[in-house]
Design a protein around this motif. Structure first.
Motif, PDB file in Angstrom:
ATOM      1  N   GLY A 148      52.214 -21.903  86.467  1.00  7.78           N
ATOM      2  CA  GLY A 148      52.591 -21.041  87.577  1.00  7.78           C
ATOM      3  C   GLY A 148      53.090 -19.711  87.043  1.00  7.78           C
ATOM      4  O   GLY A 148      53.681 -19.645  85.953  1.00  7.78           O
ATOM      5  N   GLU A 157      49.792 -22.617  95.321  1.00  5.01           N
ATOM      6  CA  GLU A 157      49.880 -21.571  96.335  1.00  5.01           C
ATOM      7  C   GLU A 157      49.957 -20.194  95.672  1.00  5.01           C
ATOM      8  O   GLU A 157      50.607 -20.032  94.648  1.00  5.01           O
ATOM      9  CB  GLU A 157      51.119 -21.774  97.210  1.00  5.01           C
ATOM     10  N   GLU A 158      49.304 -19.223  96.294  1.00  2.00           N
ATOM     11  CA  GLU A 158      49.420 -17.830  95.869  1.00  2.00           C
ATOM     12  C   GLU A 158      49.941 -17.059  97.071  1.00  2.00           C
ATOM     13  O   GLU A 158      49.193 -16.796  98.012  1.00  2.00           O
ATOM     14  CB  GLU A 158      48.075 -17.302  95.375  1.00  2.00           C
ATOM     15  N   ALA A 202      53.969 -21.821  93.342  1.00  7.70           N
ATOM     16  CA  ALA A 202      52.879 -21.469  92.426  1.00  7.70           C
ATOM     17  C   ALA A 202      52.324 -22.711  91.741  1.00  7.70           C
ATOM     18  O   ALA A 202      51.102 -22.881  91.633  1.00  7.70           O
ATOM     19  CB  ALA A 202      53.379 -20.466  91.394  1.00  7.70           C
ATOM     20  N   SER A 205      48.570  -9.853  89.601  1.00  6.02           N
ATOM     21  CA  SER A 205      47.139  -9.989  89.293  1.00  6.02           C
ATOM     22  C   SER A 205      46.850  -9.589  87.850  1.00  6.02           C
ATOM     23  O   SER A 205      46.047 -10.226  87.158  1.00  6.02           O
ATOM     24  CB  SER A 205      46.319  -9.128  90.255  1.00  6.02           C
ATOM     25  N   LYS A 245      48.213 -12.346  85.593  1.00  6.31           N
ATOM     26  CA  LYS A 245      47.356 -13.531  85.700  1.00  6.31           C
ATOM     27  C   LYS A 245      46.094 -13.334  84.876  1.00  6.31           C
ATOM     28  O   LYS A 245      45.633 -14.258  84.191  1.00  6.31           O
ATOM     29  CB  LYS A 245      46.998 -13.798  87.163  1.00  6.31           C
ATOM     30  N   ARG A 250      51.574 -16.815  91.695  1.00  6.97           N
ATOM     31  CA  ARG A 250      50.178 -17.034  91.339  1.00  6.97           C
ATOM     32  C   ARG A 250      50.041 -18.363  90.588  1.00  6.97           C
ATOM     33  O   ARG A 250      50.979 -18.824  89.953  1.00  6.97           O
ATOM     34  CB  ARG A 250      49.652 -15.895  90.462  1.00  6.97           C
ATOM     35  N   PHE A 251      48.836 -18.946  90.638  1.00  9.28           N
ATOM     36  CA  PHE A 251      48.570 -20.214  89.956  1.00  9.28           C
ATOM     37  C   PHE A 251      47.359 -20.047  89.049  1.00  9.28           C
ATOM     38  O   PHE A 251      46.384 -19.385  89.418  1.00  9.28           O
ATOM     39  CB  PHE A 251      48.293 -21.317  90.974  1.00  9.28           C
ATOM     40  N   GLU A 276      52.198  -7.597  93.846  1.00  5.64           N
ATOM     41  CA  GLU A 276      50.924  -8.312  93.883  1.00  5.64           C
ATOM     42  C   GLU A 276      49.969  -7.760  92.828  1.00  5.64           C
ATOM     43  O   GLU A 276      49.243  -8.517  92.176  1.00  5.64           O
ATOM     44  CB  GLU A 276      50.306  -8.214  95.269  1.00  5.64           C
TER      45      GLU A 276
END
Length: 340
Positions: free
Chosen positions: A283, A255-256, A251, A57, A60, A275-276, A53
């Motif tokens: 995605g 949805e995350e 994604a 992040s 992203k 992640r999106f 995760e």
């Protein structure tokens, strides 16, 4: 027959005593071992989930930085008065002098803007009337979705090809002039630096990777080759993607989420974070093989099994010796009691 009864009695007592000792010793050991394994796997799952995760992040944020830079560059270019006035003048008059000046502006901007491979000015009818690449002049882009959307608002997420066939990221937005839209500005960004960011496997061990994809033609298009591929795969249908890239499908649906056990394109079971990126419509999935994530837990299990293979026979031997000694004393006490 009567002579054999005391011996059978001794054997029965000894067997029972051995069983009692074994149960008293082995059951707690088994329970503790099972609980320790469950707790360790739980800890590994939590640690791996937190790690993926965190990496998702970070990636992203990197991709969002690319989007922000593209939109900033687009706004800076489209806001130049000389560019918009030259475009308006050429569209109205068709004079070559206005087009040459427009091309000079676009070429200078492309040379001084980091990452911009090509910049085009597109007339409202979809014709390329100005470009840092003269070979693109006169092309009809009216059917391109990014041009159609670019007449009303800045947009991105589209992946195209440059003259050499390399994938590029496309940003497009309106060119305003005196309160009206006189065309669409199109920027093509080199995706190589972005691919290098995506293919940074720091913290992902031997099997982890970051995967980026977008929706195209009703399917899923992976933008870069995945870690164990030489080329990016063709567009996958929705059904194909659900079989080998379920986290990516999630994604791209916005949805995350975390996926603790799912299959990837190699048929391996993986843990994945999805992640999106709304600004790009892309995605992002960061994943790692479960076999690697649980390697330490599996080593612990094998080590525990090795200890058990040594301890259990010793416990059996000790239990048998203890039961034999206890049985002998019990029988002697019984004889004394019988004599009294």
């Amino acid at each position: 027959p009567k002579a054999g009864r005391p011996r059978r009695g001794r054997l029965t007592i000894r067997f029972k005593m051995t069983a009692v000792i074994l149960v008293a010793v082995l059951v707690p050991l088994v329970v503790v071992g099972v609980l320790a394994r469950v707790e360790q796997r739980s800890l590994v799952t939590r640690d791996t989930t937190a790690q993926l995760e965190a990496l998702a992040s970070v990636q992203k944020a990197r991709l969002q930085g690319y989007a922000d830079r593209g939109f900033d560059t687009l706004a800076l270019a489209s806001g130049q008065d000389q560019l918009s006035s030259s475009l308006d003048a050429f569209v109205r008059t068709g004079l070559g002098a206005h087009q040459r000046f427009l091309n000079e502006i676009l070429s200078d901007f492309a040379l001084t803007s980091r990452g911009v491979g090509c910049i085009m000015a597109v007339a409202p009818d979809g014709t390329v009337v100005g470009s840092s690449d003269p070979a693109l002049l006169g092309r009809d882009l009216s059917e391109q979705n990014y041009v159609q959307r670019g007449l009303t608002a800045a947009n991105t997420g589209t992946i195209g090809r440059d003259q050499e066939g390399n994938r590029v990221g496309i940003f497009a937005g309106p060119i305003p002039f005196k309160g009206r839209i006189v065309g669409v500005l199109v920027l093509k960004f080199d995706l190589q630096p972005l691919e290098e960011l995506v293919r940074d496997f720091t913290g992902l061990g031997e099997t982890g990777e970051t995967v980026v994809a977008a929706r195209r033609q009703g399917g899923v298009l992976f933008l870069f080759p995945r870690r164990f591929e030489r080329e990016a795969p063709p567009i996958l249908t929705e059904g194909e993607a659900k079989e080998v890239a379920l986290p990516m499908v999630a994604a791209l649906a916005g949805e995350e989420a975390m996926f603790s056990d799912t299959n990837d394109y190699r048929g391996e079971r993986v843990i994945a974070a999805a992640r999106f990126l709304p600004s790009l419509g892309w995605g992002l999935v960061v994943k790692m093989d479960r076999s690697e994530a649980f390697a330490s837990s599996n080593r612990f299990t094998r080590f525990t099994g090795l200890i058990a293979a040594v301890v259990v026979p010793l416990v059996l031997l000790i239990a048998a010796l203890m039961a034999r000694g206890i049985t002998r004393r019990v029988i002697e006490l019984a004889r004394v009691a019988a004599a009294v």
